[in-house]
Scaffold this active site. Structure first.
Site, PDB file in Angstrom:
ATOM      1  N   PHE A  69       0.856  -1.185   0.000  1.00 25.07           N
ATOM      2  CA  PHE A  69       0.000   0.000   0.000  1.00 25.07           C
ATOM      3  C   PHE A  69       0.898   1.244   0.000  1.00 25.07           C
ATOM      4  O   PHE A  69       1.810   1.341   0.822  1.00 25.07           O
ATOM      5  CB  PHE A  69      -0.880  -0.041   1.250  1.00 25.07           C
ATOM      6  CG  PHE A  69      -2.043   0.901   1.214  1.00 25.07           C
ATOM      7  CD1 PHE A  69      -3.054   0.743   0.279  1.00 25.07           C
ATOM      8  CD2 PHE A  69      -2.131   1.939   2.116  1.00 25.07           C
ATOM      9  CE1 PHE A  69      -4.139   1.613   0.252  1.00 25.07           C
ATOM     10  CE2 PHE A  69      -3.206   2.819   2.094  1.00 25.07           C
ATOM     11  CZ  PHE A  69      -4.215   2.649   1.157  1.00 25.07           C
ATOM     12  N   ASP A 110       1.205  -6.077   7.318  1.00 26.43           N
ATOM     13  CA  ASP A 110       0.032  -5.208   7.253  1.00 26.43           C
ATOM     14  C   ASP A 110      -1.156  -6.094   6.877  1.00 26.43           C
ATOM     15  O   ASP A 110      -1.222  -6.630   5.769  1.00 26.43           O
ATOM     16  CB  ASP A 110       0.251  -4.096   6.213  1.00 26.43           C
ATOM     17  CG  ASP A 110      -0.875  -3.068   6.226  1.00 26.43           C
ATOM     18  OD1 ASP A 110      -2.004  -3.418   6.644  1.00 26.43           O
ATOM     19  OD2 ASP A 110      -0.627  -1.926   5.804  1.00 26.43           O
ATOM     20  N   TYR A 156     -11.744  -0.684   9.426  1.00 28.36           N
ATOM     21  CA  TYR A 156     -12.912  -0.163   8.694  1.00 28.36           C
ATOM     22  C   TYR A 156     -13.201  -0.914   7.404  1.00 28.36           C
ATOM     23  O   TYR A 156     -14.128  -0.574   6.692  1.00 28.36           O
ATOM     24  CB  TYR A 156     -12.784   1.341   8.417  1.00 28.36           C
ATOM     25  CG  TYR A 156     -11.488   1.806   7.790  1.00 28.36           C
ATOM     26  CD1 TYR A 156     -11.244   1.660   6.442  1.00 28.36           C
ATOM     27  CD2 TYR A 156     -10.508   2.414   8.577  1.00 28.36           C
ATOM     28  CE1 TYR A 156     -10.064   2.090   5.879  1.00 28.36           C
ATOM     29  CE2 TYR A 156      -9.320   2.865   8.019  1.00 28.36           C
ATOM     30  CZ  TYR A 156      -9.098   2.694   6.677  1.00 28.36           C
ATOM     31  OH  TYR A 156      -7.928   3.118   6.129  1.00 28.36           O
ATOM     32  N   LYS A 157     -12.389  -1.942   7.098  1.00 26.91           N
ATOM     33  CA  LYS A 157     -12.626  -2.713   5.873  1.00 26.91           C
ATOM     34  C   LYS A 157     -13.489  -3.926   6.217  1.00 26.91           C
ATOM     35  O   LYS A 157     -14.665  -3.772   6.498  1.00 26.91           O
ATOM     36  CB  LYS A 157     -11.273  -3.055   5.248  1.00 26.91           C
ATOM     37  CG  LYS A 157     -10.572  -1.778   4.784  1.00 26.91           C
ATOM     38  CD  LYS A 157      -9.165  -1.961   4.288  1.00 26.91           C
ATOM     39  CE  LYS A 157      -8.624  -0.629   3.780  1.00 26.91           C
ATOM     40  NZ  LYS A 157      -7.164  -0.629   3.619  1.00 26.91           N
ATOM     41  N   ARG A 188     -11.978  -3.275  -8.943  1.00 22.48           N
ATOM     42  CA  ARG A 188     -11.750  -4.154  -7.794  1.00 22.48           C
ATOM     43  C   ARG A 188     -13.097  -4.527  -7.198  1.00 22.48           C
ATOM     44  O   ARG A 188     -13.875  -3.661  -6.812  1.00 22.48           O
ATOM     45  CB  ARG A 188     -10.883  -3.397  -6.777  1.00 22.48           C
ATOM     46  CG  ARG A 188     -10.070  -4.276  -5.897  1.00 22.48           C
ATOM     47  CD  ARG A 188      -9.107  -3.456  -5.089  1.00 22.48           C
ATOM     48  NE  ARG A 188      -9.782  -2.435  -4.275  1.00 22.48           N
ATOM     49  CZ  ARG A 188      -9.276  -1.930  -3.156  1.00 22.48           C
ATOM     50  NH1 ARG A 188      -8.104  -2.339  -2.729  1.00 22.48           N
ATOM     51  NH2 ARG A 188      -9.921  -1.004  -2.482  1.00 22.48           N
TER      52      ARG A 188
HETATM   53  C1  LIG Z   1      -6.417   0.498   3.850  1.00 25.03           C
HETATM   54  C2  LIG Z   1      -4.994   0.230   4.098  1.00 25.03           C
HETATM   55  C3  LIG Z   1      -4.239   1.070   4.907  1.00 25.03           C
HETATM   56  C4  LIG Z   1      -4.870   2.317   5.467  1.00 25.03           C
HETATM   57  O1  LIG Z   1      -4.060   3.031   6.312  1.00 25.03           O
HETATM   58  P1  LIG Z   1      -4.674   4.279   7.093  1.00 25.03           P
HETATM   59  O2  LIG Z   1      -3.590   4.712   7.965  1.00 25.03           O
HETATM   60  O3  LIG Z   1      -5.895   3.784   7.819  1.00 25.03           O
HETATM   61  O4  LIG Z   1      -5.083   5.296   6.100  1.00 25.03           O
HETATM   62  C5  LIG Z   1      -2.925   0.742   5.142  1.00 25.03           C
HETATM   63  N1  LIG Z   1      -2.378  -0.365   4.597  1.00 25.03           N
HETATM   64  C6  LIG Z   1      -3.084  -1.194   3.795  1.00 25.03           C
HETATM   65  C7  LIG Z   1      -2.445  -2.426   3.222  1.00 25.03           C
HETATM   66  C8  LIG Z   1      -4.410  -0.914   3.513  1.00 25.03           C
HETATM   67  O5  LIG Z   1      -5.109  -1.717   2.719  1.00 25.03           O
END
Ligand SMILES: *Cc1c(COP(=O)(O)O)cnc(C)c1O
Length: 422
Positions: free
Chosen positions: A128, A207, A232-233, A382
């Site tokens: 990410f 992560d 939140y996912k 997606r």
């Molecule tokens: C959604 C996501 C994030 C989000 O990070 P935030 O700090 O909440 O904005 C980080 N890493 C991955 C792999 C994600 O999918």
């Protein structure tokens, strides 16, 4: 049941789905709308809507400051302990705080300071972007004493496992990867890469943002050192809900939170002027927890724990296989490619379909077809499957509407537009 591409077959699959009833636990405001973005923002659990009123009106409105002794202060650990059940950790190895990006910052700085003789961080180009930005910022902050090696995926779908293994050596401090890759949905073999890192004395930080609630995780069995992730996912915690972090118990006192604040202090209410880290996960807290959004994570976790991660995963695999069969039958002939691993063991709970007109098809889906997927450059539509509430009929309808967009050229009017958030 033998695969068929008609809508009746989707209904038959729904009728034999043992988790179909769980959909009733969620607010579905528009039954015609097909929501395939639960991997970016999970749906609202009905129990969360009810809890919101209680937190605001009773806990805040009536209990006022007393709320801190009635559950607010301990919520980061209490909710962390529930997340621990989903990721194969002990209850006292997980805490909820801040955002995923900030938790990554805290843990990476802690590792680099604990291993001053090692200077390299290994990651990949499927990670990410925020994770890569955080790594770049840390290197800057620490005076450019470290390097990040970004291994390159051979095909933008699968992880560069061979290159990562080759780059592990006595100079590697940390291997940090998205366990499930946000674009393609590729899932790394956590145990295999953790063992490879450990063989060279490096630590691993996973992560789990696109894994938790989507694939079964066993951090202990994999030997993982640290993890972070979003709520939140697939955990349905609500927009911007705080993230979690995991540290293996025997590392907890070796790693020091670089953002030392009073919530990580031994007795914060002594108001001692000198920082002394409290033992365990709490010293990775910094400031006052975001009580309202933190508390709202819990009902979604309860729904998931009741459904059972193994059953959720089994349904997720059935649904992503079904989607891929529909792609083969109905979409591949129209120029759609599969930008996710074909092997379900290497795939999380979302499927990316590529198309040269992908962005415009995505816009037509959202604006004209009442389908909400998301879009990731350059051409990935997606499709996030959230087995708690996604039905087989949802998947069938989405594919049918995608097909209609291409067959009837409905995407053409979007060719000159570009959205800000997809
Ligand atoms: C959604 C996501 C994030 C989000 O990070 P935030 O700090 O909440 O904005 C980080 N890493 C991955 C792999 C994600 O999918």
């Amino acid at each position: 049941m033998l695969f068929r591409a008609d809508a009746d077959y989707a209904r038959e699959l729904d009728a034999s789905d043992e988790l179909a009833h769980v959909r009733n636990e969620f607010v579905i405001a528009d039954p015609d709308q097909i929501y395939l973005d639960g991997n970016s923002l999970g749906r609202l659990p009905k129990a969360t809507a009810a809890l919101t009123a209680d937190i605001v009106n009773q806990q805040w409105g009536e209990r006022l400051i007393r709320g801190w002794n009635e559950g607010w202060f301990t919520a980061p650990e209490r909710i962390g302990a529930k997340i621990a059940q989903l990721i194969g950790a002990d209850p006292d190895e997980v805490i909820v705080a801040d955002s995923t990006s900030i938790n990554l910052f805290k843990l990476v700085v802690a590792v680099l300071r604990a291993f001053p003789q090692r200077s390299r961080i290994l990651t990949d180009d499927l990670n990410f972007p925020s994770d890569l930005y955080i790594l770049q910022g840390i290197i800057d902050l620490l005076g450019a004493q470290h390097q990040v090696h970004v291994a390159r995926s051979p095909d933008s779908v699968h992880g560069p496992v061979v290159e990562l293994r080759e780059r592990l050596d006595a100079d590697a401090a940390l291997l940090t990867l998205s366990h499930t890759v946000f674009k393609s949905g590729y899932v790394y073999d956590m145990a295999e890469l953790t063992a490879a890192a450990h063989a060279h004395g490096a630590l691993t930080l996973w992560d789990l943002s696109h894994s938790v609630g989507a694939v079964p995780l066993d951090l202990h069995a994999a030997g993982a050192d640290m993890a972070i992730g979003c709520t939140y996912k697939y955990l349905n915690g609500g927009p911007g809900s705080p993230a979690f972090l995991f540290i293996r118990r025997d590392l907890q006192e070796r790693l020091h939170n670089p953002i030392t604040g009073w919530m990580g202090q031994q007795n914060p209410f002594d108001f001692d002027l000198r920082y002394r880290a409290t033992p365990g996960m709490r010293h990775f807290l910094t400031g006052t927890p975001q009580v309202v959004s933190l508390a709202l994570i819990e009902p979604g976790l309860d729904v998931l724990l009741a459904a059972g991660m193994d059953r959720v995963r089994a349904k997720s695999v059935r649904q992503s296989e079904y989607l891929i069969q529909l792609w083969e039958a109905l979409l591949a002939p129209l120029g759609f490619s599969l930008n996710s691993p074909r092997d379900p063991r290497q795939r999380g709970s979302h499927v990316s379909l590529g198309h040269p007109q992908g962005l415009y098809i995505d816009l037509a889906l959202i604006n004209d077809m009442n389908v909400l997927p998301d879009f990731r450059m350059p051409d990935n539509i997606r499709l996030g499957i959230a087995p708690l509430y996604t039905s087989f009929s949802d998947i069938h309808t989405a594919v049918t509407r995608m097909r209609q967009i291409v067959v009837e050229g409905l995407f053409e009017k979007y060719v000159d537009q570009a959205p800000v958030v997809t």
